[in-house]
Write a protein that holds these residues in place. Structure first.
Motif, PDB file in Angstrom:
ATOM      1  N   GLU A  27      12.186  33.979   5.467  1.00 51.17           N
ATOM      2  CA  GLU A  27      10.990  34.300   4.909  1.00 51.17           C
ATOM      3  C   GLU A  27       9.906  33.567   5.351  1.00 51.17           C
ATOM      4  O   GLU A  27       8.822  33.688   5.456  1.00 51.17           O
ATOM      5  CB  GLU A  27      11.374  33.739   3.370  1.00 51.17           C
ATOM      6  CG  GLU A  27      12.224  34.592   2.350  1.00 51.17           C
ATOM      7  CD  GLU A  27      11.785  36.186   2.482  1.00 51.17           C
ATOM      8  OE1 GLU A  27      10.530  36.362   2.364  1.00 51.17           O
ATOM      9  OE2 GLU A  27      12.568  37.018   2.647  1.00 51.17           O
ATOM     10  N   GLU A  28      10.386  32.195   5.866  1.00 45.11           N
ATOM     11  CA  GLU A  28       9.334  31.323   6.561  1.00 45.11           C
ATOM     12  C   GLU A  28       8.870  32.067   7.848  1.00 45.11           C
ATOM     13  O   GLU A  28       7.559  31.948   7.823  1.00 45.11           O
ATOM     14  CB  GLU A  28      10.076  30.119   7.377  1.00 45.11           C
ATOM     15  CG  GLU A  28       9.106  29.017   7.779  1.00 45.11           C
ATOM     16  CD  GLU A  28       9.948  27.764   8.186  1.00 45.11           C
ATOM     17  OE1 GLU A  28       9.125  27.018   8.819  1.00 45.11           O
ATOM     18  OE2 GLU A  28      10.999  27.957   8.081  1.00 45.11           O
ATOM     19  N   MET A  29       9.582  32.832   8.494  1.00 47.85           N
ATOM     20  CA  MET A  29       8.969  33.805   9.663  1.00 47.85           C
ATOM     21  C   MET A  29       8.120  34.727   9.392  1.00 47.85           C
ATOM     22  O   MET A  29       7.077  35.229   9.735  1.00 47.85           O
ATOM     23  CB  MET A  29      10.134  33.978  10.622  1.00 47.85           C
ATOM     24  CG  MET A  29      10.507  33.110  11.447  1.00 47.85           C
ATOM     25  SD  MET A  29       9.781  32.571  12.751  1.00 47.85           S
ATOM     26  CE  MET A  29      10.723  31.284  13.763  1.00 47.85           C
ATOM     27  N   LYS A  30       8.566  35.386   8.139  1.00 50.47           N
ATOM     28  CA  LYS A  30       7.873  36.517   7.587  1.00 50.47           C
ATOM     29  C   LYS A  30       6.547  36.041   7.383  1.00 50.47           C
ATOM     30  O   LYS A  30       5.578  36.643   7.683  1.00 50.47           O
ATOM     31  CB  LYS A  30       8.793  36.994   6.377  1.00 50.47           C
ATOM     32  CG  LYS A  30       9.720  38.030   6.764  1.00 50.47           C
ATOM     33  CD  LYS A  30      10.352  38.465   5.507  1.00 50.47           C
ATOM     34  CE  LYS A  30      11.566  38.978   5.817  1.00 50.47           C
ATOM     35  NZ  LYS A  30      12.299  39.688   4.527  1.00 50.47           N
ATOM     36  N   GLU A  40      17.217  30.570  17.116  1.00 50.42           N
ATOM     37  CA  GLU A  40      16.612  29.330  17.113  1.00 50.42           C
ATOM     38  C   GLU A  40      15.271  29.768  17.928  1.00 50.42           C
ATOM     39  O   GLU A  40      14.963  30.688  18.507  1.00 50.42           O
ATOM     40  CB  GLU A  40      17.188  28.274  17.525  1.00 50.42           C
ATOM     41  CG  GLU A  40      17.811  28.438  19.046  1.00 50.42           C
ATOM     42  CD  GLU A  40      18.787  27.523  19.444  1.00 50.42           C
ATOM     43  OE1 GLU A  40      18.221  26.964  20.860  1.00 50.42           O
ATOM     44  OE2 GLU A  40      19.402  26.831  18.750  1.00 50.42           O
ATOM     45  N   GLY A  41      14.154  28.748  17.383  1.00 52.03           N
ATOM     46  CA  GLY A  41      12.814  28.898  17.932  1.00 52.03           C
ATOM     47  C   GLY A  41      11.710  29.111  17.036  1.00 52.03           C
ATOM     48  O   GLY A  41      11.930  29.304  15.834  1.00 52.03           O
ATOM     49  N   ASP A  42      10.569  28.666  17.284  1.00 50.93           N
ATOM     50  CA  ASP A  42       9.399  28.921  16.617  1.00 50.93           C
ATOM     51  C   ASP A  42       8.962  30.453  16.556  1.00 50.93           C
ATOM     52  O   ASP A  42       7.923  30.690  15.771  1.00 50.93           O
ATOM     53  CB  ASP A  42       8.195  27.969  17.105  1.00 50.93           C
ATOM     54  CG  ASP A  42       8.758  26.486  17.256  1.00 50.93           C
ATOM     55  OD1 ASP A  42       9.629  26.295  16.149  1.00 50.93           O
ATOM     56  OD2 ASP A  42       8.189  25.892  17.915  1.00 50.93           O
ATOM     57  N   TYR A  43       9.472  31.320  17.458  1.00 47.65           N
ATOM     58  CA  TYR A  43       9.140  32.726  17.261  1.00 47.65           C
ATOM     59  C   TYR A  43      10.089  33.568  17.102  1.00 47.65           C
ATOM     60  O   TYR A  43      11.406  33.126  17.590  1.00 47.65           O
ATOM     61  CB  TYR A  43       8.229  32.983  18.544  1.00 47.65           C
ATOM     62  CG  TYR A  43       6.936  32.145  18.699  1.00 47.65           C
ATOM     63  CD1 TYR A  43       5.795  32.455  18.149  1.00 47.65           C
ATOM     64  CD2 TYR A  43       6.836  31.086  19.496  1.00 47.65           C
ATOM     65  CE1 TYR A  43       4.550  31.764  18.270  1.00 47.65           C
ATOM     66  CE2 TYR A  43       5.817  30.286  19.568  1.00 47.65           C
ATOM     67  CZ  TYR A  43       4.490  30.747  19.148  1.00 47.65           C
ATOM     68  OH  TYR A  43       3.624  29.786  19.172  1.00 47.65           O
TER      69      TYR A  43
END
Length: 322
Positions: free
Chosen positions: A266-269, A303-306
């Motif tokens: 949900e954070e990535m969305k 993992e990762g910020d993207y």
């Protein structure tokens, strides 16, 4: 996994940017017989500066693919990927400058690329799709046009309308003969993930590439992006990507599409929603109507910020087809 990579399947991988290089890192664990065929339409960033100042083809995407397929010490790979942050070299990577030097010493850009591959002990080959100096022009749905790959993103955001089509200037440059032959000889042709209109489709606009894919006995696989992309494909589905590929080439060019079936956090969305981007949805009915086989796999890296492809999972999915 194939025990003898020397006798592994022949794969022609077409694309550019980070998507192609990530896919290559996974595939090289299975075979040494990879030919990366890379776009040369980039005219922004450090590559654009070298292109303008030295009259050479853009080295950035080529450098990433060479490093992805290299068999060298990690510190040397890090060195070639090192980017200067100060002075007149600010924004340039050492690998780009190294390739620029080799280009000045060589009779052609593909010869310079070959020399860099030899220095870094590359598994397989990396080839520019063409040696011609080409630029990318985009036409939008409102009829407006913009020339230059690095300008397309800003223009689309400002116009708030979709890209209708892209073309190369000059049109139909001749493909590198070795790239055409690699496609004809391949056991599998893979169109890599990447920016649809600025990294992937420019390869298909080079004279000889689409004809070679169509003539090859190999299946053509499209490894679909995980997310829509701000400035290029907002609102697109996975099927829309296939339609765009076919519109810029020939109907039924793609035989198989590998797409992700795994959800993201949900954070990535929320993060991607701020950019107007979302996870790509692959509708089986749409693919059936197009006559394209759809393979759904969990492909998201942990993992990762993207949101990125798990290079090993993607490579396994490709090898399962072979």
């Amino acid at each position: 996994m194939t025990n003898n990579k020397t006798n592994g399947p022949k794969i022609a991988a077409i694309g550019g940017g980070h998507g192609l290089s990530a896919m290559l890192r996974g595939l090289k664990k299975y075979t040494d017989n990879i030919t990366a065929i890379v776009t040369v339409a980039d005219d922004g960033g450090g590559s654009g500066v070298l292109r303008h100042d030295m009259g050479m083809l853009p080295p950035g995407d080529i450098r990433r693919c060479i490093l992805a397929l290299s068999n060298t010490e990690p510190v040397l790979e890090q060195l070639f990927d090192f980017r200067f942050s100060e002075g007149t070299l600010s924004g340039q990577s050492l690998g780009n400058l190294f390739l620029a030097a080799l280009n000045s010493m060589s009779d052609s850009f593909d010869e310079a690329v070959l020399k860099m591959c030899q220095v870094l002990g590359v598994s397989g080959r990396v080839l520019p799709v063409t040696n011609y100096d080409v630029f990318l022009e985009a036409e939008f749905e409102d009829g407006s046009r913009v020339l230059g790959e690095h300008k397309i993103f800003d223009q689309k955001k400002r116009k708030k309308c979709r890209i209708k089509q892209v073309r190369l200037v000059p049109e139909k440059p001749q493909a590198l003969p070795a790239a055409v032959q690699a496609i004809l000889d391949a056991d599998l042709v893979v169109i890599a993930p990447g920016s649809l209109y600025t990294s992937i489709i420019p390869n298909l606009l080079v004279e000889g590439v689409v004809d070679a894919i169509a003539a090859s006995k190999a299946k053509c696989v499209y490894a679909c992006n995980l997310m829509s992309q701000e400035g290029e494909t907002e609102g697109y589905t996975a099927a829309d990507h296939i339609r765009a590929l076919h519109k810029h080439s020939v109907p039924r060019l793609v035989d198989i599409c590998i797409a992700n079936c795994e959800d993201i956090s949900e954070e990535m969305k929320a993060q991607y929603k701020l950019e107007g981007a979302e996870r790509l949805v692959a509708d089986e009915k749409e693919f059936a109507e197009m006559g394209v086989e759809l393979i759904l796999k969990p492909l998201v890296a942990d993992e990762g910020d993207y949101v990125r492809h798990d290079e090993d999972a993607l490579a396994r999915a490709i090898m399962e087809i072979i």
